[in-house]
Write an enzyme that holds these catalytic residues in place. Structure first.
Site, short mmCIF file in Angstrom:
data_model
loop_
_atom_site.label_atom_id
_atom_site.label_comp_id
_atom_site.label_asym_id
_atom_site.label_seq_id
_atom_site.Cartn_x
_atom_site.Cartn_y
_atom_site.Cartn_z
N TYR A 71 0.86 -1.20 0.00
CA TYR A 71 0.00 0.00 0.00
C TYR A 71 0.89 1.24 0.00
O TYR A 71 1.87 1.30 0.74
CB TYR A 71 -0.91 0.02 1.23
N GLU A 73 -0.49 4.88 -0.53
CA GLU A 73 -1.25 6.11 -0.79
C GLU A 73 -0.37 7.33 -0.56
O GLU A 73 0.45 7.34 0.36
CB GLU A 73 -2.45 6.21 0.16
N ASP A 248 -6.91 14.68 -23.89
CA ASP A 248 -6.90 13.25 -23.60
C ASP A 248 -6.27 12.54 -24.79
O ASP A 248 -6.90 12.37 -25.83
CB ASP A 248 -8.35 12.78 -23.36
N THR A 277 -3.92 6.89 -21.57
CA THR A 277 -3.77 5.51 -21.14
C THR A 277 -2.33 5.12 -21.45
O THR A 277 -1.64 5.82 -22.20
CB THR A 277 -4.71 4.56 -21.91
N LYS A 280 -2.50 1.56 -25.02
CA LYS A 280 -2.99 1.54 -26.41
C LYS A 280 -1.77 1.68 -27.34
O LYS A 280 -0.89 0.84 -27.29
CB LYS A 280 -4.03 2.63 -26.61
N ARG A 286 -1.79 -1.96 -18.78
CA ARG A 286 -3.06 -1.24 -18.65
C ARG A 286 -2.88 -0.19 -17.55
O ARG A 286 -2.47 -0.52 -16.44
CB ARG A 286 -4.18 -2.18 -18.24
N1 PLP Z 1 -9.93 8.25 -23.01
C1 PLP Z 1 -10.01 7.86 -24.29
C2 PLP Z 1 -9.88 8.89 -25.38
C3 PLP Z 1 -10.23 6.52 -24.60
O1 PLP Z 1 -10.34 6.13 -25.87
C4 PLP Z 1 -10.35 5.59 -23.54
C5 PLP Z 1 -10.56 4.16 -23.77
O2 PLP Z 1 -11.32 3.65 -24.45
C6 PLP Z 1 -10.28 6.06 -22.23
C7 PLP Z 1 -10.07 7.39 -22.00
C8 PLP Z 1 -10.49 5.14 -21.07
O3 PLP Z 1 -9.41 4.32 -20.83
P1 PLP Z 1 -9.52 3.12 -19.79
O4 PLP Z 1 -10.29 2.06 -20.44
O5 PLP Z 1 -8.10 2.75 -19.52
O6 PLP Z 1 -10.19 3.67 -18.56
#
Ligand code: PLP
Length: 485
Positions: A71, A73, A248, A277, A280, A286
């Site tokens: 842990y 945090e 994002d 993320t 991808k 992950r």
């Molecule tokens: N943001 C975007 C643009 C995504 O395409 C995705 C996934 O599909 C996410 C966030 C969410 O990612 P996670 O599945 O790791 O929570």
């Protein structure tokens, strides 16, 4: 790494996995079997899901350790638990690699996923832009010092903020203010779309909407938009209306890391906060990350435990390994190949009469409108799966079939590029997919009515496509040399 070193690493990974599966099997053999079966499935299918990839054995093995048991945090050197020195080391290395890889002022590597990273970003922007100034005005150090009445006023103010994000059917993500998502409920939200004729992002329309709506947060980035974005222009729009620009880059962070997206197309120098993320196009474990300017760093840093559960130290370790891989020259070659291959795939469809949203691609994905074949996305997705081609159905702009059945399929090149697929294989892949779609008819419900899900794939097509795919997959094996038995 030269060929001999590579072969040695593969042989080490083979024995590590064989022994791990034996240990797991002694406790719950069905899990060992499912794990081995997943490798066989991934090896034997044409994986075109734009958000998936194949992490290296080094990244995967890093996750299977006792770092998971700790842990931690808080942040490096400032934990709510004792004995976090090794987690501190791991988190510091991961953050250092992330900063260097993306040229970011600050990197927070704790988020467990992309959605979690976005929640941290929203929360930290609210904390920095709304909560901190309110506390300063009231002369309080934190919210616990507020009277009930002041707290109630601040809570309402926090809940009264505006977010402008790209709509789902234009390619945005659920977390960019889609009403059913928490982001659509915690903010007053509006969405921007794409030009109805070209399918391209219309910066003038976006600017007009931003001027009218005046959001606190302008979110850019996408899940299913097949084009690059000029983030310098989006930042100008954000500045004009006083918004914080959050990008994002979950989908395309591999192309940013691999320097395919540079200058105005690289979000990091232009945005206040960038989320991603790590699994991808970036090809890591992950997970999620948040990059930020120094200004936003202190509030981002409080992500755990204010928004996130305890950090997953084993995953942060795997992120560090993946970022180290992404800093190698070979990752730049890979990222460029991902983009080149997406073009080959797009041209393969266009030359066979396919209808692509925006008419093509200049990133890692293509969005094929399957209404041309008289099918819904759902029918196309399942017929393709029967033929061993793994894709996902996806809305197209102004989709007549809604977000469940959809009218499109989204296809990405990151995974098969990792296997070594190039121009010829992606052209052949477009040919095989077209063959499936041209030989699929919509089916009917049990009662004989029209169905958006049922379909009939002509006899013999699935086998023909599987055989042709197997030829390509055999030439480009996944984890070559890695044997489980
Ligand atoms: N943001 C975007 C643009 C995504 O395409 C995705 C996934 O599909 C996410 C966030 C969410 O990612 P996670 O599945 O790791 O929570």
């Amino acid at each position: 790494m030269n060929a001999a070193d590579q072969a040695h690493q593969t042989s080490l990974a083979s024995s590590a996995y064989r022994q791990a599966l034996e240990v797991i099997s002694a406790v719950e053999p069905r899990i060992a079997q499912a794990t081995a079966a997943e490798l066989a499935d991934q090896r034997g299918s044409l994986k075109l899901i734009a958000s998936e990839n194949y992490a290296s054995p080094a990244v995967l093995l890093t996750m299977g350790t006792w770092l998971s048991d700790k842990y931690a945090e808080g942040t490096v050197g400032h934990r709510f638990y004792a004995g976090c020195q090794n987690v501190d080391t791991v988190e510091s290395i991961a953050a250092e690699h992330a900063r260097e890889l993306f040229g970011a002022e600050y990197a927070y590597v704790q988020p467990h996923s992309g959605i979690d990273a976005n929640l941290v970003a929203f929360w930290s922007i609210l904390a920095h832009r709304v909560e901190a100034p309110a506390l300063a005005e009231l002369g309080a150090k934190n919210v616990n010092e507020l009277s009930d009445a002041d707290w109630e006023t601040l809570r309402r103010t926090l809940g009264d903020q505006r977010l402008l994000g790209m709509s789902l059917d234009a390619g945005g993500h659920l977390t960019h203010g889609f009403r059913p998502n928490i982001s659509g409920k915690m903010f007053h939200q509006q969405q921007y779309g794409t030009d109805p004729t070209t399918g391209l992002l219309d910066y003038d329309a976006l600017a007009a909407k931003a001027r009218e709506f005046k959001p606190l947060i302008l979110v850019a980035g996408y899940s299913a938009y097949p084009r690059r974005v000029n983030f310098a222009k989006v930042r100008e729009i954000a500045d004009e209306v006083g918004a914080t620009l959050m990008v994002d880059m979950a989908h395309f962070s591999g192309l940013v890391a691999g320097k395919v997206f540079t200058g105005d197309e690289d979000p990091v120098p232009h945005a206040h906060v960038v989320t991603s993320t790590t699994h991808k196009s970036l090809r890591g474990p992950r997970g999620g990350i948040v990059l930020a300017t120094e200004e936003y760093a202190p509030s981002v840093d409080r992500g755990c435990p204010m928004v996130l559960g305890g950090p997953l130290a084993h995953v942060m370790a795997a992120k560090a390994v993946a970022f180290a891989e992404a800093r190698q020259d070979s990752f730049r070659t890979y990222a460029q190949a991902v983009a080149d291959n997406a073009k080959s795939l797009a041209e393969g469809f266009l030359s066979r009469g396919g209808d692509l949203v925006t008419g093509g691609t200049d990133n890692h994905l293509v969005l094929l409108d399957v209404s041309r074949y008289g099918l819904t996305g759902r029918q196309a997705e399942t017929a393709l799966l029967d033929a061993g081609v793994v894709t996902n159905r996806n809305s197209v702009p102004a989709d007549a079939n809604g977000p469940w059945y959809t009218s499109g399929i989204r296809l990405g090149t990151p995974a098969l590029t990792t296997r070594g697929f190039g121009h010829d294989e992606f052209d052949r892949t477009a040919e095989l997919i077209t063959m499936v779609l041209e030989n699929t008819q919509p089916g009917t419900t049990k009662a004989g009515g029209p169905s958006k899900a049922a379909y009939v794939l002509a006899d013999g097509i699935a086998d023909k496509v599987k055989d042709a795919s197997a030829e390509m997959l055999d030439k480009h094996p996944l984890y070559p040399g890695l044997e489980l038995s």
